[in-house]
Design a protein around this motif. Structure first.
Motif, PDB file in Angstrom:
ATOM      1  N   ALA A  96     -13.385   3.483   4.052  1.00  6.34           N
ATOM      2  CA  ALA A  96     -12.065   3.159   4.609  1.00  6.34           C
ATOM      3  C   ALA A  96     -12.244   2.459   5.949  1.00  6.34           C
TER       4      ALA A  96
ATOM      5  N   GLY B  76       0.849  -1.171   0.000  1.00  4.75           N
ATOM      6  CA  GLY B  76       0.000   0.000   0.000  1.00  4.75           C
ATOM      7  C   GLY B  76       0.892   1.231   0.000  1.00  4.75           C
TER       8      GLY B  76
ATOM      9  N   ILE C 228      -8.673   0.299  -6.533  1.00 10.47           N
ATOM     10  CA  ILE C 228      -7.787   0.666  -5.424  1.00 10.47           C
ATOM     11  C   ILE C 228      -8.607   0.728  -4.138  1.00 10.47           C
ATOM     12  N   ARG C 229      -8.139   0.050  -3.101  1.00  8.35           N
ATOM     13  CA  ARG C 229      -8.773   0.118  -1.789  1.00  8.35           C
ATOM     14  C   ARG C 229      -8.257   1.333  -1.028  1.00  8.35           C
TER      15      ARG C 229
ATOM     16  N   VAL D 283      -7.509   2.095   2.254  1.00  7.68           N
ATOM     17  CA  VAL D 283      -7.324   1.265   3.451  1.00  7.68           C
ATOM     18  C   VAL D 283      -7.548   2.072   4.724  1.00  7.68           C
TER      19      VAL D 283
ATOM     20  N   MET E 252       2.128  -0.859   4.381  1.00  3.20           N
ATOM     21  CA  MET E 252       1.901   0.475   3.837  1.00  3.20           C
ATOM     22  C   MET E 252       3.201   1.281   3.853  1.00  3.20           C
TER      23      MET E 252
ATOM     24  N   GLU F 227      -2.177  -8.384   5.624  1.00  5.98           N
ATOM     25  CA  GLU F 227      -2.487  -7.091   5.014  1.00  5.98           C
ATOM     26  C   GLU F 227      -1.232  -6.507   4.367  1.00  5.98           C
ATOM     27  N   GLN F 228      -1.397  -5.836   3.231  1.00  8.64           N
ATOM     28  CA  GLN F 228      -0.257  -5.195   2.580  1.00  8.64           C
ATOM     29  C   GLN F 228       0.421  -4.219   3.538  1.00  8.64           C
TER      30      GLN F 228
ATOM     31  N   SER G 265      -2.639  -1.110  -5.471  1.00  8.41           N
ATOM     32  CA  SER G 265      -4.005  -1.574  -5.225  1.00  8.41           C
ATOM     33  C   SER G 265      -4.553  -1.157  -3.863  1.00  8.41           C
ATOM     34  N   GLY G 266      -3.742  -0.501  -3.037  1.00  7.30           N
ATOM     35  CA  GLY G 266      -4.195  -0.044  -1.727  1.00  7.30           C
ATOM     36  C   GLY G 266      -3.498   1.249  -1.350  1.00  7.30           C
TER      37      GLY G 266
ATOM     38  N   GLU H  93      -3.284   4.757   1.575  1.00  6.30           N
ATOM     39  CA  GLU H  93      -3.653   5.469   2.796  1.00  6.30           C
ATOM     40  C   GLU H  93      -3.650   6.945   2.453  1.00  6.30           C
TER      41      GLU H  93
END
Length: 275
Positions: free
Chosen positions: A111, A12, A70-71, A73, A251, A248-249, A37-38, A40
């Motif tokens: 989010a 992320g 894209i999430r 997060v 960040m 989880e990816q 894809s993710g 903050e």
């Protein structure tokens, strides 16, 4: 569509380095072209600011992220600007009002997390710890229900300048609060700067761990540099994440003037370190 060959596809990306010259929409567009894809999103005037985000802007930003696959997060903010444990009642009120607006924005954007700091003490003449803790507990009492109503959660971050900088103190405070709703975001640079063992911190945080932040720093000057510019022992992290089952990816929260190249180089270096 994300480019799955990009090294950034494994991580992320936090928008900190883009807050001065990109809107959140422009940041999403750029990340989409780079295989991300993710993300903050940082809360910053001109980038993404709750008071200026109309209902149409919020729904438009959410649709844009979804169109890019894209999430979003988490939402984050420069915590130097807020202090939920301040001595001043006015500063605490401003901070909590601001955080409530961020929580509502997180709900509108879908989010799952809003990153918060425990609050800061005056480094020259701190108030008694129980007073700091009382302000912190009252902040959680106000914000946790708001987050639940919005469909998001508070994620408490380990911060060197907070009055609860280490994982043991953070967990003890959360146990005292008595709710499982508050999760933890563990920043490896922050932990390394205060000389906390990363493996110990991650294992202790495991039951509440929502997200891991990665950037580089030395232990003398606090930084969020590109990987390779500091001395964080990154190779020690992936085995622990695998051990505790955190998937989880990670960040990347890297602050650099040449952010595009620095963040991509950091991703390559982290992959080489086992991420």
């Amino acid at each position: 569509m994300a480019n799955i060959e990009s090294p950034l596809a494994r991580f992320g990306i936090n928008s900190y380095a883009y807050t001065l010259d990109h809107t959140a929409e422009q940041f999403l567009d750029k990340m989409a072209t780079r295989g991300v894809s993710g993300v903050e999103l940082m809360i910053y005037p001109g980038h993404l600011w709750p008071k200026h985000a109309t209902a149409g802007m919020r729904s438009g930003l959410r649709r844009r992220a979804e169109a890019h696959a894209i999430r979003i997060v988490s939402l984050n903010m420069a915590n130097i600007d807020v202090n939920i444990a301040a001595a001043s009642e006015d500063v605490r009120a401003l901070s909590l009002d601001h955080l409530e607006r961020i929580v509502a924005l997180a709900g509108d954007l879908g989010a799952p997390g809003v990153i918060v700091g425990p609050g800061k003490a005056n480094p020259l003449f701190p108030m008694p710890r129980e007073e700091l803790m009382g302000h912190f507990m009252r902040a959680l009492e106000r914000l946790v229900p708001r987050a639940a109503e919005a469909g998001t959660r508070l994620w408490l971050e380990n911060m060197p300048f907070a009055f609860l900088p280490g994982i043991d103190d953070m967990l003890a405070a959360l146990e005292r609060f008595g709710s499982d709703e508050v999760r933890i975001i563990y920043d490896v640079a922050n932990a390394y700067f205060i000389k906390e063992d990363l493996g110990y911190g991650l294992r202790k945080a495991a039951s509440r761990l929502a997200l891991v932040h990665a950037s580089d720093t030395h232990q003398t000057i606090y930084r969020h540099d590109a990987v390779g510019l500091g001395s964080v022992p990154f190779s020690s992290v992936p085995p622990v994440l695998a051990e505790i089952g955190h998937t989880e990816q990670v960040m990347l929260e890297i602050i650099a003037a040449d952010a595009d190249s620095r963040i991509e180089d950091s991703a390559r270096r982290l992959i080489a370190a086992g991420f």
